[in-house]
Write a protein that holds these residues in place. Structure first.
Motif, PDB file in Angstrom:
ATOM      1  N   ALA B 276       0.939  -1.183   0.078  1.00 51.27           N
ATOM      2  CA  ALA B 276       0.029   0.002  -0.016  1.00 51.27           C
ATOM      3  C   ALA B 276       0.826   1.499   0.010  1.00 51.27           C
ATOM      4  O   ALA B 276       0.511   2.039  -0.867  1.00 51.27           O
ATOM      5  N   ALA B 277       2.115   1.233   0.902  1.00 51.41           N
ATOM      6  CA  ALA B 277       2.714   2.457   1.018  1.00 51.41           C
ATOM      7  C   ALA B 277       3.564   2.652  -0.393  1.00 51.41           C
ATOM      8  O   ALA B 277       3.544   3.717  -1.154  1.00 51.41           O
ATOM      9  N   ARG B 279       2.410   1.582  -3.391  1.00 49.06           N
ATOM     10  CA  ARG B 279       1.393   2.094  -4.380  1.00 49.06           C
ATOM     11  C   ARG B 279       1.055   3.772  -4.116  1.00 49.06           C
ATOM     12  O   ARG B 279       1.006   4.420  -5.064  1.00 49.06           O
ATOM     13  N   GLU B 280       0.989   4.165  -3.018  1.00 54.73           N
ATOM     14  CA  GLU B 280       0.803   5.532  -2.813  1.00 54.73           C
ATOM     15  C   GLU B 280       1.929   6.239  -3.372  1.00 54.73           C
ATOM     16  O   GLU B 280       1.632   7.443  -3.825  1.00 54.73           O
ATOM     17  N   ARG B 283       1.627   6.647  -6.841  1.00 53.68           N
ATOM     18  CA  ARG B 283       0.766   7.246  -7.437  1.00 53.68           C
ATOM     19  C   ARG B 283       1.413   8.901  -6.984  1.00 53.68           C
ATOM     20  O   ARG B 283       0.958   9.783  -8.159  1.00 53.68           O
ATOM     21  N   LYS B 284       1.585   9.194  -6.186  1.00 50.76           N
ATOM     22  CA  LYS B 284       1.934  10.611  -5.607  1.00 50.76           C
ATOM     23  C   LYS B 284       3.152  11.011  -6.397  1.00 50.76           C
ATOM     24  O   LYS B 284       3.093  12.303  -7.059  1.00 50.76           O
TER      25      LYS B 284
END
Lengths: 203, 323
Positions: B276-277, B279-280, B283-284
């Motif tokens: 999740a980290a 992926r974030e 994205r960012k």
């Protein structure tokens, strides 16, 4: 005959600047946002006075509105190439004066479609032009013309100033003469003539 | 025969309607006709998003709005390509306008370069510093005159210039927010280090750089176009953990010498990251799905991600400091 526009069959009387009246269908008139805001809900007693515009102009504007009654809702200006043959004929048969009158009337009556098409035709005149060509299109005086105009105005102003000065001088003399009693006036004139005579004798 | 039409005698809202139907370049040309036409175009409230100045043998002003763009060229008269005649930008000059495939030459008005800029700034409500791109041939123009006309700038881009010209430009335009430097024009290392230590927000550097150069950098975002060795990057990371480069937020570079194995993280405590980290962060920071990521922490607790992608014998590395 005038009445609130509840059906497209209703006719309204329009009055032009000449005082002439003619009728226009409610459906055509409803393309005018100005009409909608002023008369649609309250109706009109007697002819609707659009007396800033002449009969020919108003008839031309409402000819367009009558024609576009059955067209689909307006969705922004069309490209010139997309205009129908009827539209093109409508614009092409107008001379420039009529075209300007139609734009002004359409703008006042707030007829969106017609105003947009008119503006698009004007915009076409500007496209692809440089500054000098644009100046010619919008008939703005050139720098040389402005200079010439300024010179003429300066000459006119100088001439007007001379005339004003002369008028003031004459007025002053007249005033002086009017103020003098008749005998004194005769004496003044005699003195002047004597001075003139003496100056001739000296020559 | 050209059509003639007294547009300026129409009601203002009609004129505005007409102007809304013509493109950006024609608006610009229209605004140059008179004070009234300038006021009309200004009243449209079109705001330029960016104004870029390109300086090589000619000077170009490129105006970008959210919907369109326009380009004006100056001093682009055809002359002997080998001859670089000096140009005084204070002398009034005409512009050539370009839009898509259209080129419009306009012999009038004649304005000094400074006045052309002022005109564009006024009609397109542009008050921000300009982006300036110096390229080969810009030696025709005196740097101090350019500085006087352009003022403080946002982006300074130097490529293909003789060292002497680069030095003059860097001296005069000394505080850009973003600097692109193709080549180090200084013989003495302390001079280039003065440039690297300046606190511009973004630095893009195409020439060779040492570990010392990396450690002096005071920018928030850095992109190196030449490669570093694994050892050089490893040492940089160790210095960063101990507290160097406190302003740095993001750095990208290439690492070579992977044939001997991947040692650029040797001696550095790395932490695994959750999916999740990762992926974030992807994205960012708009990163590809193929990047390998690990997290490191400096002594004050600030975390950073080293994201890398292997290609042949080199790694393309992004170093991202997390807030």
């Amino acid at each position: 005959m005038t009445s609130p526009a509840s059906s497209s069959e209703v006719k309204y009387l329009i009055e032009s600047s000449e005082g002439n009246t003619f009728d226009v269908s409610g459906a055509a008139l409803r393309q005018s946002n100005t009409f909608n805001a002023m008369f649609l809900n309250i109706g009109a007693d007697g002819p609707i006075p659009f007396t800033d515009y002449n009969e020919a102009t108003l008839k031309k504007v409402f000819e367009y509105c009558e024609h576009s009654v059955n067209e689909e809702n307006y969705s922004g200006p069309k490209h010139q190439d997309d205009l129908s043959k009827w539209d093109l004929n409508f614009f092409n048969e107008m001379d420039q004066k009529m075209f300007i009158d139609v734009i002004n009337a359409s703008n006042f009556l707030d007829i969106e479609r017609l105003t947009s098409y008119c503006c698009e035709r004007i915009a076409r005149m500007l496209r692809g032009k440089n500054t000098q060509e644009m100046i010619k299109v919008i008939t703005l005086p050139t720098a040389e013309e402005l200079e010439a105009k300024q010179k003429v105005e300066e000459k006119k102003a100088a001439a007007a100033k001379k005339v004003a000065e002369k008028a003031a001088e004459t007025a002053e003399k007249t005033e002086t003469l009017e103020e003098l009693p008749v005998q004194q006036l005769v004496q003044t004139t005699r003195n002047k003539l004597t001075r003139k005579y003496l100056s001739f004798s000296n020559e | 025969m050209e059509p003639i039409f007294p547009i300026l005698k129409l009601p203002k809202n009609v004129i505005v309607h007409v102007l809304e139907g013509i493109d950006f370049t024609q608006l610009l040309i229209f605004s140059l006709i008179s004070l009234k036409t300038k006021q009309l175009v200004t009243s449209l409230g079109i705001e330029a998003r960016d104004v870029d100045i390109g300086i090589n043998r000619k000077i170009s002003i490129n105006v970008h709005s959210t919907k369109s763009y326009s380009s004006l060229n100056f001093y682009d008269e055809l002359s002997d390509q080998n001859e670089l005649s000096l140009v005084d930008i204070n002398i009034p000059v005409a512009a050539t306008f370009e839009y898509l495939y259209t080129r419009i030459q306009s012999p009038t008005p004649l304005l000094s370069f400074n006045n052309w800029l002022n005109h564009i700034r006024t009609i397109f409500s542009y008050t921000k510093p300009l982006n300036v791109y110096f390229r080969e041939g810009c030696e025709r123009f005196e740097v101090q005159s350019l500085k006087n006309a352009l003022g403080n700038i946002n982006t300074l881009f130097l490529t293909g210039l003789p060292d002497d010209s680069s030095r003059k430009i860097l001296k005069n335009f000394n505080a850009p927010s973003e600097l692109f430097l193709y080549r180090n024009p200084f013989e003495d290392t302390c001079h280039i280090q003065q440039i690297l230590i300046s606190n511009c927000e973004i630095l893009r550097f195409v020439d060779e750089y040492s570990l010392d150069d990396m450690l002096l950098i005071n920018s928030e975002k850095v992109k190196f176009y030449r490669s570093a060795t694994q050892k050089q990057f490893n040492q940089f990371l160790k210095h960063w953990i101990r507290g160097s480069n406190p302003r740095l937020r993001r750095m990208s570079l290439l690492i070579t010498g992977l044939v001997d194995g991947e040692v650029y993280l040797k001696g550095i405590r790395c932490m695994r990251m959750s999916k999740a980290a990762k992926r974030e962060i992807r994205r960012k920071h708009n990163l590809s799905d193929f990047l390998h990521m690990i997290q490191i922490k400096r002594k004050d607790g600030t975390a950073a991600v080293v994201a890398s992608e292997k290609s042949d014998d080199m790694h393309y590395v992004r170093f991202i400091v997390l807030h």
